[in-house]
Design a protein around this motif. Structure first.
Motif, mmCIF file in Angstrom:
data_model
loop_
_atom_site.group_PDB
_atom_site.id
_atom_site.type_symbol
_atom_site.label_atom_id
_atom_site.label_comp_id
_atom_site.label_asym_id
_atom_site.label_seq_id
_atom_site.Cartn_x
_atom_site.Cartn_y
_atom_site.Cartn_z
ATOM 1 N N ARG A 1 21.875 24.686 18.405
ATOM 2 C CA ARG A 1 21.551 26.115 18.399
ATOM 3 C C ARG A 1 22.583 26.964 19.141
ATOM 4 N NH1 ARG A 1 16.546 27.252 16.676
ATOM 5 N NH2 ARG A 1 16.613 29.275 17.708
ATOM 6 N N VAL A 2 23.347 26.347 20.030
ATOM 7 C CA VAL A 2 24.251 27.138 20.865
ATOM 8 C C VAL A 2 25.356 27.793 20.039
ATOM 9 C CG1 VAL A 2 25.758 25.178 21.456
ATOM 10 C CG2 VAL A 2 25.593 27.136 22.997
ATOM 11 N N LEU A 3 25.828 27.129 18.966
ATOM 12 C CA LEU A 3 26.859 27.735 18.120
ATOM 13 C C LEU A 3 26.337 28.944 17.358
ATOM 14 C CD1 LEU A 3 28.834 24.701 16.647
ATOM 15 C CD2 LEU A 3 29.685 26.496 18.170
ATOM 16 N N MET A 4 25.008 29.048 17.248
ATOM 17 C CA MET A 4 24.387 30.190 16.573
ATOM 18 C C MET A 4 24.115 31.328 17.551
ATOM 19 S SD MET A 4 21.721 27.911 14.316
ATOM 20 C CE MET A 4 20.900 29.356 13.630
ATOM 21 N N GLY A 5 24.566 31.154 18.796
ATOM 22 C CA GLY A 5 24.398 32.208 19.793
ATOM 23 C C GLY A 5 23.183 32.047 20.672
ATOM 24 N N ASP A 6 22.512 30.898 20.566
ATOM 25 C CA ASP A 6 21.346 30.637 21.419
ATOM 26 C C ASP A 6 21.792 29.750 22.576
ATOM 27 O OD1 ASP A 6 18.981 30.047 22.653
ATOM 28 O OD2 ASP A 6 17.932 29.383 20.840
ATOM 29 N N GLY A 7 22.040 30.373 23.721
ATOM 30 C CA GLY A 7 22.494 29.638 24.897
ATOM 31 C C GLY A 7 21.385 29.322 25.870
ATOM 32 N N SER A 8 20.146 29.251 25.385
ATOM 33 C CA SER A 8 18.994 28.986 26.256
ATOM 34 C C SER A 8 19.172 27.661 26.994
ATOM 35 C CB SER A 8 17.704 28.961 25.436
ATOM 36 O OG SER A 8 17.494 30.216 24.815
ATOM 37 N N ALA B 1 22.977 35.528 22.601
ATOM 38 C CA ALA B 1 24.183 36.349 22.506
ATOM 39 C C ALA B 1 23.959 37.500 21.533
ATOM 40 C CB ALA B 1 25.359 35.499 22.031
ATOM 41 N N PRO B 2 24.692 38.608 21.687
ATOM 42 C CA PRO B 2 24.608 39.701 20.703
ATOM 43 C C PRO B 2 25.033 39.194 19.324
ATOM 44 C CG PRO B 2 25.715 40.426 22.711
ATOM 45 C CD PRO B 2 25.579 38.942 22.811
ATOM 46 N N GLN B 3 24.675 39.927 18.301
ATOM 47 C CA GLN B 3 25.020 39.533 16.941
ATOM 48 C C GLN B 3 26.534 39.494 16.754
ATOM 49 O OE1 GLN B 3 23.008 42.092 14.167
ATOM 50 N NE2 GLN B 3 21.029 41.116 14.483
ATOM 51 N N ASN B 4 26.969 38.556 15.910
ATOM 52 C CA ASN B 4 28.386 38.395 15.549
ATOM 53 C C ASN B 4 29.274 38.127 16.760
ATOM 54 O OD1 ASN B 4 27.688 38.996 12.827
ATOM 55 N ND2 ASN B 4 27.808 41.187 13.273
ATOM 56 N N PHE B 5 28.733 37.420 17.724
ATOM 57 C CA PHE B 5 29.495 37.063 18.921
ATOM 58 C C PHE B 5 30.123 35.694 18.674
ATOM 59 C CE2 PHE B 5 30.552 36.549 23.309
ATOM 60 C CZ PHE B 5 30.520 37.824 23.854
ATOM 61 N N GLN B 6 31.445 35.656 18.446
ATOM 62 C CA GLN B 6 32.122 34.415 18.103
ATOM 63 C C GLN B 6 33.212 34.076 19.108
ATOM 64 O OE1 GLN B 6 33.518 35.069 14.116
ATOM 65 N NE2 GLN B 6 31.484 34.930 13.201
ATOM 66 N N ASN B 7 33.627 32.800 19.079
ATOM 67 C CA ASN B 7 34.691 32.310 19.967
ATOM 68 C C ASN B 7 34.411 32.712 21.419
ATOM 69 O OD1 ASN B 7 36.032 31.267 17.716
ATOM 70 N ND2 ASN B 7 37.154 33.181 17.407
ATOM 71 N N PHE B 8 33.304 32.220 21.931
ATOM 72 C CA PHE B 8 32.856 32.629 23.259
ATOM 73 C C PHE B 8 32.942 31.495 24.270
ATOM 74 C CE2 PHE B 8 29.122 31.323 20.800
ATOM 75 C CZ PHE B 8 28.581 30.349 21.618
ATOM 76 N N PHE B 9 32.897 31.898 25.512
ATOM 77 C CA PHE B 9 32.822 30.980 26.644
ATOM 78 C C PHE B 9 31.500 31.262 27.349
ATOM 79 C CE2 PHE B 9 33.798 29.971 31.171
ATOM 80 C CZ PHE B 9 34.019 28.609 31.022
ATOM 81 N N LEU B 10 30.655 30.254 27.485
ATOM 82 C CA LEU B 10 29.315 30.421 28.052
ATOM 83 C C LEU B 10 29.225 29.731 29.411
ATOM 84 C CD1 LEU B 10 26.221 31.047 27.875
ATOM 85 C CD2 LEU B 10 25.987 28.889 26.625
ATOM 86 N N THR B 11 28.694 30.448 30.393
ATOM 87 C CA THR B 11 28.473 29.843 31.716
ATOM 88 C C THR B 11 27.049 30.136 32.185
ATOM 89 O OG1 THR B 11 29.305 31.809 32.878
ATOM 90 C CG2 THR B 11 30.887 30.050 32.430
#
Length: 266
Positions: free
Chosen positions: A191-198, A144-154
């Protein structure tokens, strides 16, 4: 198709082809008769074609008419987009902007800014390719881009000539995961909460899991997509190679043994 008449007297017999296509490829023969004699040459013409692919940015219910800006990573100059805006019956604007994609540009960013600069909507697309082996775990990256919070990942998966289907979703606020490919794919929860949705793909199969994997981070007035073309190679060729090498090695050993017997007899 024509010759450049004004260049003939200068020895230039170049042939000009207009609107060249695949049908024009082949072997061309040039025969020139002059006071110096006859000269003959052959030219093989190859024609390569590509399909223009456009990326589209849409937004609606904005007032007043906004501004649209495109950018790329790495940066490219002179981006030429086509943008259309139209108000509805309530005076709210809908925006449609298109940009031709470049073959060597991995990331595109569309930013829609309000006229007064008080609000901004951003959407980005990152494209990539990945090759994996059947039966071997594969990690398909998505950051995710930097400072991307409160997101929905699909995560979605699409095979050639098939409809896209959701295989996994995640909500950061509740940390809830819905996995439709349970046992086949998973996220790294730490790691996903840190923006790593791999996405970890377990025991992939060459035909079943070759296709397009799309990861989408959706947040407040922003969206980031990572589209990865994944090809899973079969390991049968590798097994065949190992078998052939083993067979050749065995044959060499047998040959050496037989050769040794003959030497002992002599």
């Amino acid at each position: 198709m024509y010759l450049l008449q004004d260049q003939l007297s200068r020895g230039n017999a170049s042939l000009h082809l207009s609107q060249c296509g695949i049908k024009d490829r082949g072997r061309y023969r040039c025969l020139v008769n002059s006071t110096l004699g006859q000269q003959e040459s052959f030219i093989i013409m190859k024609v390569e074609g590509y399909k223009n692919t456009e990326i589209q940015c849409l937004s609606k219910d904005i007032f007043p008419a906004p501004r649209v800006q495109w950018s790329t990573l790495p940066p490219k100059a002179n981006l030429r987009s086509t943008t259309h805006m139209a108000p509805n019956t309530e005076g709210l604007y809908s925006v449609q902007s298109k940009l031709r994609m470049f073959g060597n540009t991995p990331t595109y960013v569309c930013t829609v800014n309000s006229t007064y600069g008080s609000q901004s909507w951003k959407s980005s697309l990152q494209k990539g390719e990945l090759i994996g082996e059947a039966g071997r775990e594969l990690s398909i990256p998505c950051m995710a881009p930097q400072n991307f919070q409160n997101f929905f990942l699909t995560w979605t998966f699409t095979r050639t000539n098939d409809n896209s289907k959701v295989i996994l979703s995640y909500v950061s606020q509740t940390r809830r995961t819905s996995n439709l490919w349970e046992g086949r794919v998973e996220l790294e929860q730490d790691r996903v909460l840190m923006g790593d949705g791999s996405l970890l793909l377990h025991n992939p199969e060459s035909q079943e899991h070759t296709g397009t994997y799309t990861c989408t981070f959706s947040g407040f007035q922003s969206r980031h997509m990572v589209q990865t073309q994944v090809a899973i190679r079969s390991t049968s060729r590798r097994s065949l190679t190992v078998a052939v090498v083993a067979l050749v090695t065995t044959a060499i050993l047998l040959y050496r043994k037989q050769r040794g017997k003959y030497k002992n007899r002599s």
